[in-house]
Enzyme design. Structure first.
Site, PDB file in Angstrom:
ATOM      1  N   PHE A 152      24.213  -7.004 -13.376  1.00 22.81           N
ATOM      2  CA  PHE A 152      23.979  -7.725 -14.546  1.00 22.81           C
ATOM      3  C   PHE A 152      24.910  -8.903 -14.387  1.00 22.81           C
ATOM      4  CE2 PHE A 152      25.320  -8.927 -18.793  1.00 22.81           C
ATOM      5  CZ  PHE A 152      24.618  -8.519 -19.451  1.00 22.81           C
ATOM      6  N   ASP A 237      30.016 -12.884  -8.315  1.00 19.77           N
ATOM      7  CA  ASP A 237      30.168 -13.117 -10.097  1.00 19.77           C
ATOM      8  C   ASP A 237      31.258 -12.175 -10.123  1.00 19.77           C
ATOM      9  OD1 ASP A 237      29.834 -12.605 -12.392  1.00 19.77           O
ATOM     10  OD2 ASP A 237      27.789 -12.130 -12.570  1.00 19.77           O
ATOM     11  N   LYS A 266      34.335 -15.367 -19.327  1.00 20.43           N
ATOM     12  CA  LYS A 266      35.250 -14.521 -20.007  1.00 20.43           C
ATOM     13  C   LYS A 266      36.489 -14.552 -20.288  1.00 20.43           C
ATOM     14  CE  LYS A 266      31.922 -10.620 -19.188  1.00 20.43           C
ATOM     15  NZ  LYS A 266      31.420 -10.093 -20.408  1.00 20.43           N
TER      16      LYS A 266
END
Ligand SMILES: Cc1ncc(COP(=O)(O)O)c(C=O)c1O
Length: 411
Positions: A152, A237, A266
């Site tokens: 993801f 990531d 984030k």
């Protein structure tokens, strides 16, 4: 576009009016738990009726520093009164400090700020392809990037084109070519996928959305070594695993490796504002010349000020150590839970329990936990993710485990 439907406020119930508005006007691309949050503080969320809930999602790890952290709020408020956006057409006085703080913390040699996590991923893909052609000498338009099944990395067209989740990619094609998908954690499959045109391996240190899946020990050490041997850029990531979530600043530290390119987002803003960044240890970001990549909001003064405060809070208030210590304790307690738990797993405060397939599905358990004041998120059918803000206390972890035990033992 036809006229917007007129909504009749329900005189008896503001709540049902709110639901009606959301259902009629909002696209149904999310299926939230039926709770309406109005306020957050530290590890706790409060709904419109004042009920409190322990947040065990942390906005998918964007709120590592806890909700509405006062120091980040102060930095944001102060900066918002002075300057919010110049675009990158002019220099501004918050940028250099942002670069310096991030470089000092992570060892990055070059940094490119963006907004969402997906934009950071897209930026890395563009940079590494360009690097492949201009530095590695790969024939133009033939670069290959290896990615993992069940990845993801976000929701843009470029990214969902190499997703293996039909919900993410279904009916959005055609997609960009140039990606090879291998099983996560399978070194031999990764090695076998390498060709002379492989420019990068893009991978999450722990697959979060896939259900908090850890690779076998030693996987990343071997991957790192092979990437170095073959001149392949290792892109980690760390948008979800980074910034303290796993008990280290970056999850790569658990493996004793360094990525060539690291993606963060984030919690880079502590949940106040979308801020992401591409951190480059090699010369990959050096390929961009003026006009070749950018973003109106990327690296704006507000984002830089908020991110600097978010990083200070994270590192100065013991949150990373707390994630390591309490994460290990939480996992131990999750492993002792009664009921239909097939496995408890994770690292730091990035945790999950996988329920037995016949337990009724993770969503049902999240609803039962919600009724007891704990908010968690189901993922991939049978897994409940548990990732509270890194400010959570031992008492709160104990309380969360008591709620889990109560719900699961009533099964
Ligand atoms: C590992 C990872 N990469 C990228 C993203 C995309 O980030 P954003 O939603 O900010 O675009 C996410 C979001 O959940 C993520 O977990």
């Amino acid at each position: 576009m036809s006229a917007v439907p007129t909504l009749q406020p329900d005189a008896q119930s503001a709540a049902s009016h709110r639901d009606q508005v959301e259902d009629q006007l909002g696209a149904h691309n999310y299926h939230p738990l039926d709770v309406v949050i109005a306020r957050g503080s530290g590890a706790w969320l409060y709904d419109v009726d004042g009920r409190k809930y322990l947040d065990c999602l942390s906005a998918y790890s964007a709120v590592n520093q806890g909700h509405c952290h006062p120091r980040i709020l102060a930095a944001m408020t102060e900066q918002a009164q002075k300057l919010t956006l110049t675009s990158r057409a002019f220099r501004h006085d918050q940028m250099a400090g942002f670069y310096e703080d991030l470089a000092r913390l992570t060892g990055a040699h070059k940094i490119l700020p963006m907004n969402s996590g997906a934009e950071a991923v897209e930026t890395a893909i563009k940079a590494v392809r360009k690097w492949g052609y201009e530095v590695r000498g790969v024939p133009v338009n033939q670069a290959e990037i290896i990615v993992c099944a069940n990845n993801f990395h976000g929701r843009t067209l470029g990214i969902v084109g190499f997703s293996t989740d039909p919900d993410a990619y279904g009916h959005y094609g055609p997609f960009a070519p140039g990606f090879k998908i291998v099983p996560f954690g399978d070194y031999d499959a990764f090695d076998a996928a390498i060709t002379d045109r492989t420019v990068a391996f893009l991978v999450e240190p722990i697959q979060g959305e896939a259900g908090v899946v850890l690779p076998p020990p030693g996987y990343f050490t071997r991957v790192r070594q092979r990437c170095t041997e073959r001149g392949i850029t290792l892109i980690l990531d760390e948008i979800q695993t980074g910034l303290g979530r796993t008990g280290k600043l970056l999850a790569e530290e658990h493996e004793g490796i360094e990525a060539d390119v690291t993606l963060i987002g984030k919690a880079l803003s502590g949940g106040f504002y979308p801020v992401s960044a591409v951190l480059s240890n090699a010369d990959v970001l050096g390929v961009f010349q003026p006009g070749q990549h950018g973003s109106t909001f990327g690296g704006n003064p507000l984002a830089c000020a908020v991110a600097r405060a978010a990083l200070r809070v994270l590192t100065e208030e013991g949150m990373i150590d707390n994630a390591a210590t309490l994460g290990a304790y939480f996992l131990e307690r999750l492993r002792a839970l009664p009921g239909p738990v097939r496995e408890a797993r994770g690292r730091g405060l990035m945790l999950a329990i996988e329920l037995e397939p016949d337990a009724g599905g993770a969503r049902l358990w999240c609803e039962r936990l919600q009724a007891r004041g704990l908010l968690a998120k189901d993922t991939h059918g049978h897994t409940v993710r548990l990732s509270p803000p890194l400010v959570v206390t031992r008492d709160e972890v104990d309380w969360a485990c008591d709620q889990l035990a109560a719900v699961l033992s009533a099964a």
